[in-house]
Motif scaffolding. Structure first.
Motif, PDB file in Angstrom:
ATOM      1  N   PHE A   1       0.837  -1.199   0.000  1.00  0.00           N
ATOM      2  CA  PHE A   1       0.000   0.000   0.000  1.00  0.00           C
ATOM      3  C   PHE A   1       0.871   1.248   0.000  1.00  0.00           C
ATOM      4  CE2 PHE A   1      -2.491   3.353   2.111  1.00  0.00           C
ATOM      5  CZ  PHE A   1      -3.539   3.423   1.200  1.00  0.00           C
ATOM      6  N   ASP A   2       0.562   2.151  -0.920  1.00  0.00           N
ATOM      7  CA  ASP A   2       1.294   3.410  -1.002  1.00  0.00           C
ATOM      8  C   ASP A   2       0.373   4.473  -1.593  1.00  0.00           C
ATOM      9  OD1 ASP A   2       3.500   5.002  -0.546  1.00  0.00           O
ATOM     10  OD2 ASP A   2       4.522   4.466  -2.401  1.00  0.00           O
ATOM     11  N   ILE A   3       0.714   5.715  -1.336  1.00  0.00           N
ATOM     12  CA  ILE A   3      -0.043   6.848  -1.871  1.00  0.00           C
ATOM     13  C   ILE A   3       0.951   7.869  -2.419  1.00  0.00           C
ATOM     14  CG2 ILE A   3      -1.572   8.800  -1.356  1.00  0.00           C
ATOM     15  CD1 ILE A   3      -2.791   7.148   0.899  1.00  0.00           C
TER      16      ILE A   3
ATOM     17  N   ALA B   1      -3.285  -3.864  -2.924  1.00  0.00           N
ATOM     18  CA  ALA B   1      -3.204  -5.271  -3.311  1.00  0.00           C
ATOM     19  C   ALA B   1      -4.164  -5.576  -4.463  1.00  0.00           C
ATOM     20  CB  ALA B   1      -3.513  -6.163  -2.111  1.00  0.00           C
ATOM     21  N   LYS B   2      -5.241  -4.807  -4.587  1.00  0.00           N
ATOM     22  CA  LYS B   2      -6.219  -5.001  -5.664  1.00  0.00           C
ATOM     23  C   LYS B   2      -5.835  -4.248  -6.929  1.00  0.00           C
ATOM     24  CE  LYS B   2     -10.063  -5.624  -2.496  1.00  0.00           C
ATOM     25  NZ  LYS B   2     -11.340  -5.093  -2.018  1.00  0.00           N
ATOM     26  N   GLY B   3      -4.749  -3.498  -6.892  1.00  0.00           N
ATOM     27  CA  GLY B   3      -4.318  -2.703  -8.032  1.00  0.00           C
ATOM     28  C   GLY B   3      -4.398  -1.220  -7.734  1.00  0.00           C
ATOM     29  N   PRO B   4      -4.001  -0.395  -8.688  1.00  0.00           N
ATOM     30  CA  PRO B   4      -3.985   1.053  -8.457  1.00  0.00           C
ATOM     31  C   PRO B   4      -5.369   1.660  -8.572  1.00  0.00           C
ATOM     32  CG  PRO B   4      -3.219   0.562 -10.670  1.00  0.00           C
ATOM     33  CD  PRO B   4      -3.444  -0.763  -9.996  1.00  0.00           C
TER      34      PRO B   4
END
Length: 134
Positions: free
Chosen positions: A73-75, A101-104
């Protein structure tokens, strides 16, 4: 008034850094109190879905979401537009790009900030509306 815009940009970046650390489970419990102090008592968010949430339920949801993602997870934040509405209020539009984890996914946020010297970064969030972006 430029310093107000700089304070708001610093707050946006700091708050999202906190979200990354909180959701990953690496932020301390004390960090949540700093986060809470950055939102005005009458703060409201409008989600990309159109639903809304006031400050107290939002903080409760954040508390429960600690350690809810993995290390992926990142922002990333890109400031899009900044307008000083007065010496005490400003409007900031920013793009928030998340890796999950589900994509961007990406959303555009438009937020109203007020100068508040007791807030962690000198401003506090009054209102935020988010919209999904491709």
């Amino acid at each position: 008034m430029t310093d107000l815009l700089q304070l708001a940009e610093t707050e946006i970046r700091a708050r999202h850094m906190f979200f990354v650390e909180w959701y990953r489970g690496t932020a301390s419990e004390d960090a949540m109190e700093i986060c809470a102090a950055s939102f005005a008592p009458d703060f409201r968010i409008i989600w990309p879905s159109g639903g809304s949430m006031d400050r107290a339920p939002l903080l409760g949801a954040l508390r429960r979401a600690r350690n809810s993602t993995g290390p992926e997870f990142d922002i990333r934040i890109d400031i899009d537009h900044a307008v000083a509405l007065s010496a005490e209020l400003c409007l900031m539009t920013f793009d928030e790009h998340q890796e999950t984890a589900k994509g961007p996914n990406s959303r555009r946020g438009t937020a109203v900030f007020e100068r508040f010297p007791n807030a962690p970064n000198g401003v506090r969030w009054r209102h935020l509306q988010e919209t999904w972006i491709a």
